[in-house]
Enzyme design. Sequence first.
Site, PDB file in Angstrom:
ATOM      1  CD  GLU A 116     -27.637  35.375  29.347  1.00 38.70           C
ATOM      2  OE1 GLU A 116     -27.006  35.379  28.281  1.00 38.70           O
ATOM      3  OE2 GLU A 116     -28.386  36.305  29.701  1.00 38.70           O
ATOM      4  CB  SER A 382     -20.266  86.946  48.029  1.00 38.74           C
ATOM      5  OG  SER A 382     -20.517  88.070  47.195  1.00 38.74           O
TER       6      SER A 382
END
Length: 660
Positions: A116, A382
């Site tokens: 960073e 079903s």
Amino acid sequence: MARRPATPLEATRTNRPGPGPSRTPSGRRSSRRRGGLWRLAVSAMLLLGLGVAGWLVSIARELPDTSGLIEVERAPSLAFYDHDGRLIARRGSAHGRLAVIEELPHYVTDAVMAVEDRRFYSHFGIDLIGTGRALLANIRAGRVVQGGSTLTQQLAKNLFLTSERTVRRKVQEVMLAFWLESQFTKDEILELYLNRVYFGGGAWGIEAAATRYFGKTASELNLGEAALLAGLLKAPSRYSPVNDAQRAAARATVVLDLMAQTGRITEQERIDAAETPIRVSRGASSPGAQYFIDWVAQQVRMLVPGDHGDLIVRTTLDVRAQRAAELAVSGIMDDPEMASGAGEAALVALAHDGSVRAMVGGRNYATSQFNRAVLARRQPGSAFKAFVYASAFEAGLTPEDIRDDAQIRLGDWSPQNYNDEYRGPISLREAFSRSSNSVAVRIAEETGRGHVARLAQRFGIESPQRVDRSLALGVHEVTPLELASAYAPFANGGYRARAYGIASIETRDGELLYSARPASGEVVMDARTLGQMNDLLQTVVRSGTGRRAAVAGLNVGGKTGTTNDFRDAWFAGFAGDLVAVVWTGNDDNSQTRRATGGGPPARIFSAFMSAAPRTGLDAHPSSTPLELAEPFTGEPAVPAEAEAPAADPIAAFLASLGRD
């Protein structure tokens, strides 16, 4: 002749140098013009400077309040554990305790700076070299490929600003970076950054991230874990080990390489860290469990209202079963051929007492947080016939009884079988295993629709049902969780099993605030009906429409379900210590490519039951044995097309059987 004296004007004209240039009127005008332009330029520059200064002052006046910089507002958190005490997730406050930089291993901060801000300790808040390098790289690429922001700038943005990309916001960021550098030491800025930066997964700060991903404190991180966390900062979701372990590991390797290149670690340390397996916390390794957490989290505050601080929620989930469920769903649904045009799926698995052991609310939680296992209301087709046949057996019919599998007409309504196939006189066992619509309608009319509706309600179908001619075909919507609860009596000996997910809630100090009551053991099915239904449900898997749901080494029973135009496909069944329901279809209710309950849902059920733990999941509502009940002898009635009545005298009769 004497010459008269020259006048002053003449003397001036006479004494002017001859060879030099003469100042013509046009030359004088040009000089005056240049002077005017110079004065105009200076004035313009002054005005521009004043304008920029005024603009900067206006920006400075809009800078946010920095008085609450040190404090981190922390709401009470919820820690969720599975039934064996494994951490699943944390909710509420996204912040862990504040990390102290002196307590962190040096490689934690080194890893962050390597990716960073390599010159963090040498710049004054703005890294001109880094900014220039990023600008050059972006120009060469023709797009933004690098950023030049320092840790101080990122901290300023995270603390005070929005993520909008405007010149005004960037200037504010620079101003705040200068202010931070003037008010705090470098170590203090780095500590603030580590406590405020987002690591994904709802974790803000290094302490929360260490707990979230590794189940430990930041001071306990090893080099590889530190590199993985540092790698998350660029794109927390993309590089999250929860979403993609391989991508996260590759990113961690890049961080280790950068650390070695900048001299922060030795080459041997880099090799050792790269070769050491990184174990992600069990709770964090199951992203699909967030559907379950969403479901139970909203129940916590209702069960324990008021402010009790941080809470520990012990749930019924099993992370091993949860992983098996997620893999089963993805394994089938990620294959276009097996998915058969279904874009979504849901799975819910219960222990015999109704405790939820696994819940998959969709294919990808990151893409869609809609929990289809709990919220999606779809026709069961079903799969509802199990209640039709159970009511018929209560009324005195048996699996060997013969009914005509032929077209039936009720008024202007004539239901059809799948593929419009009819087999003539067949046993109820065969009719159930082949999912005959005509036979299901016949026995529902023979038994009484009201009886069917009341039995379904007694078993756990709580959604409204209209007692009309189509009741037997499952056209009224239910949720997967609701259907799983209603199927539990077929597996647990005939007891009602209401689904639940929270076992207990306690404070961090151990004060018990809530404990789930033991299952009541309410009897909803007599032993004869139970045996007959198990016969039918197992036949479906052995030789009927649910053959793909079979699991080696387990006795499996269940029922398939498919709705009109192949919009919904289901498999509801049980094996071992679990009851599970699987649904596949599309969120927009569009047709699939002829996906049936015996296709994707049955395959998912089989894959799940094959991989789920065979031990440690059992839980029973009661140890009281069921007694054989006399068959139902009441006169069946066919009520008008209205809502099913709530009262059920048969339920009261059956409930008394287990208490003698």
